[in-house]
Design a protein around this motif. Structure first.
Motif, PDB file in Angstrom:
ATOM      1  N   TYR A   1      75.473  42.324  47.696  1.00 49.40           N
ATOM      2  CA  TYR A   1      74.607  41.167  47.799  1.00 49.40           C
ATOM      3  C   TYR A   1      75.410  40.001  48.344  1.00 49.40           C
TER       4      TYR A   1
ATOM      5  N   PHE B   1      78.679  39.799  46.158  1.00 50.46           N
ATOM      6  CA  PHE B   1      78.729  40.558  44.908  1.00 50.46           C
ATOM      7  C   PHE B   1      78.544  42.039  45.213  1.00 50.46           C
TER       8      PHE B   1
ATOM      9  N   LEU C   1      77.074  38.108  37.739  1.00 51.90           N
ATOM     10  CA  LEU C   1      75.706  38.039  37.232  1.00 51.90           C
ATOM     11  C   LEU C   1      75.626  38.920  35.986  1.00 51.90           C
TER      12      LEU C   1
ATOM     13  N   PHE D   1      69.945  40.948  49.147  1.00 54.57           N
ATOM     14  CA  PHE D   1      70.463  42.285  49.390  1.00 54.57           C
ATOM     15  C   PHE D   1      71.039  42.382  50.798  1.00 54.57           C
TER      16      PHE D   1
ATOM     17  N   PHE E   1      65.842  38.580  44.286  1.00 50.51           N
ATOM     18  CA  PHE E   1      66.134  37.461  43.399  1.00 50.51           C
ATOM     19  C   PHE E   1      65.351  36.213  43.761  1.00 50.51           C
ATOM     20  N   GLY E   2      65.042  35.427  42.738  1.00 54.58           N
ATOM     21  CA  GLY E   2      64.492  34.108  42.951  1.00 54.58           C
ATOM     22  C   GLY E   2      65.599  33.118  43.278  1.00 54.58           C
ATOM     23  N   PRO E   3      65.224  31.854  43.535  1.00 53.60           N
ATOM     24  CA  PRO E   3      66.212  30.846  43.952  1.00 53.60           C
ATOM     25  C   PRO E   3      67.067  30.305  42.824  1.00 53.60           C
ATOM     26  N   GLY E   4      66.707  30.571  41.573  1.00 55.91           N
ATOM     27  CA  GLY E   4      67.537  30.144  40.452  1.00 55.91           C
ATOM     28  C   GLY E   4      67.062  28.865  39.788  1.00 55.91           C
TER      29      GLY E   4
ATOM     30  N   GLN F   1      60.684  30.784  40.900  1.00 52.68           N
ATOM     31  CA  GLN F   1      61.155  30.336  39.590  1.00 52.68           C
ATOM     32  C   GLN F   1      60.873  28.855  39.433  1.00 52.68           C
TER      33      GLN F   1
ATOM     34  N   GLU G   1      71.069  29.129  46.347  1.00 49.35           N
ATOM     35  CA  GLU G   1      70.066  30.148  46.644  1.00 49.35           C
ATOM     36  C   GLU G   1      70.305  31.365  45.756  1.00 49.35           C
ATOM     37  N   GLY G   2      69.298  32.235  45.658  1.00 47.52           N
ATOM     38  CA  GLY G   2      69.492  33.481  44.943  1.00 47.52           C
ATOM     39  C   GLY G   2      70.218  34.503  45.797  1.00 47.52           C
ATOM     40  N   PRO G   3      70.838  35.501  45.171  1.00 49.52           N
ATOM     41  CA  PRO G   3      71.482  36.558  45.954  1.00 49.52           C
ATOM     42  C   PRO G   3      70.460  37.304  46.792  1.00 49.52           C
TER      43      PRO G   3
ATOM     44  N   LYS H   1      75.372  35.698  48.638  1.00 56.84           N
ATOM     45  CA  LYS H   1      74.768  34.533  48.005  1.00 56.84           C
ATOM     46  C   LYS H   1      75.296  33.247  48.621  1.00 56.84           C
TER      47      LYS H   1
ATOM     48  N   GLU I   1      67.169  48.311  44.886  1.00 55.82           N
ATOM     49  CA  GLU I   1      67.295  46.956  45.397  1.00 55.82           C
ATOM     50  C   GLU I   1      66.524  45.988  44.531  1.00 55.82           C
ATOM     51  N   GLN I   2      67.197  44.930  44.132  1.00 59.03           N
ATOM     52  CA  GLN I   2      66.553  43.874  43.364  1.00 59.03           C
ATOM     53  C   GLN I   2      66.428  42.641  44.233  1.00 59.03           C
TER      54      GLN I   2
ATOM     55  N   PHE J   1      68.863  33.358  37.047  1.00 57.98           N
ATOM     56  CA  PHE J   1      68.142  34.014  38.139  1.00 57.98           C
ATOM     57  C   PHE J   1      67.184  35.053  37.578  1.00 57.98           C
TER      58      PHE J   1
ATOM     59  N   LEU K   1      75.502  48.665  45.773  1.00 58.56           N
ATOM     60  CA  LEU K   1      74.865  47.678  46.629  1.00 58.56           C
ATOM     61  C   LEU K   1      75.807  46.489  46.816  1.00 58.56           C
TER      62      LEU K   1
ATOM     63  N   ALA L   1      65.832  51.824  49.654  1.00 58.84           N
ATOM     64  CA  ALA L   1      66.736  51.157  48.707  1.00 58.84           C
ATOM     65  C   ALA L   1      66.134  51.265  47.324  1.00 58.84           C
TER      66      ALA L   1
ATOM     67  N   SER M   1      73.487  49.007  51.109  1.00 57.51           N
ATOM     68  CA  SER M   1      73.721  49.880  49.958  1.00 57.51           C
ATOM     69  C   SER M   1      74.266  51.228  50.428  1.00 57.51           C
TER      70      SER M   1
END
Lengths: 112, 115
Positions: free
Chosen positions: A36, A89, B43, A46, B106-109, B6, A42-44, A38, B103-104, B90, A34, B100, A49
């Motif tokens: 990503y 990433f 990460l 998707f 993610f939150g904003p951190g 988060q 902010e968070g990564p 970023k 596929e993960q 995160f 995959l 997918a 893939s």
């Protein structure tokens, strides 16, 4: 032991040109990959893939290529746009596995 | 549909203090994860939970504990914070349906500084 490596910490590309981000892996059990993206603070998110049964997957301006024999994948962005400036990433796992292994990231800067 | 949330967004602690980072997801995902991001390190997985009631160590679990409170919530606790735990944290949850499979989301951190 870094199982997923992105050897270029940064890349600078002119707007409209092609951006190529590279990723190498060492674990032969990886069969799902995959990318990503970023943005700062902010968070990564998707992006795209590919599974090991394919060698190419396209989604609009984004294409991922997989070379299993070389244990190498690349992300192509064509044409590059200013909004593509971000950290990218790559990640890998055996299909269906719980965990992803991430590379260190490559910071892409698109210059006007 | 908020995705992964988060709290807090920022936190400053003194060495030895404790705190809990909260995470919740509304996508009905079974699996949830805690990562830390440090410059040049990508990460790194701290802990994960494959389903409600289960937790497992990741790559860098030392100094942390987790609780999977229910299907929605997965918290990360620092019992005695150390400067080496200064990082961006995160939380993520995992989709297991096509197309997918891994596929993960993610939150904003949470940006944590330990002095």
């Amino acid at each position: 032991d870094q199982q997923v490596k992105q050897n270029s910490p940064s890349l600078s590309v002119q707007e409209g040109r092609i951006s190529i981000l590279n990723c190498d892996y060492t674990n032969s059990m990886f069969d799902y990959f995959l990318w990503y993206k970023k943005y700062p603070a902010e968070g990564p998110t998707f992006l795209i893939s590919i599974s090991s049964i394919k060698d190419k997957n396209e989604d609009g301006r984004f294409t991922v290529f997989l070379n299993k024999s070389a244990k190498h994948l690349s992300l192509h962005i064509v044409p590059s746009q200013p909004g593509d400036s971000a950290v990218y990433f790559c990640a890998a796992s055996p299909l269906g596995a719980q965990k992803l292994v991430f590379g260190q990231g490559t910071r892409l800067t698109i210059n006007p | 549909n908020a995705g992964v949330t988060q709290t807090p967004k920022f936190q400053v602690l003194k060495t030895g203090q404790s705190m809990t980072l909260q995470c919740a997801q509304d996508m009905n995902h079974n699996s949830m994860y805690w990562y830390r991001q440090d410059p040049g390190m990508g990460l790194r997985l701290i802990y994960y939970s494959a389903s409600e009631g289960t937790t497992d160590k990741g790559e860098v679990p030392n100094g942390y504990n987790v609780s999977r409170l229910n299907k929605r919530e997965f918290s990360l606790r620092l019992e005695s914070a150390a400067p080496s735990q200064t990082s961006v944290y995160f939380c993520a949850s995992r989709r297991t349906t096509p197309p997918a499979y891994n596929e993960q989301f993610f939150g904003p951190g949470t940006r944590l500084t330990v002095l």
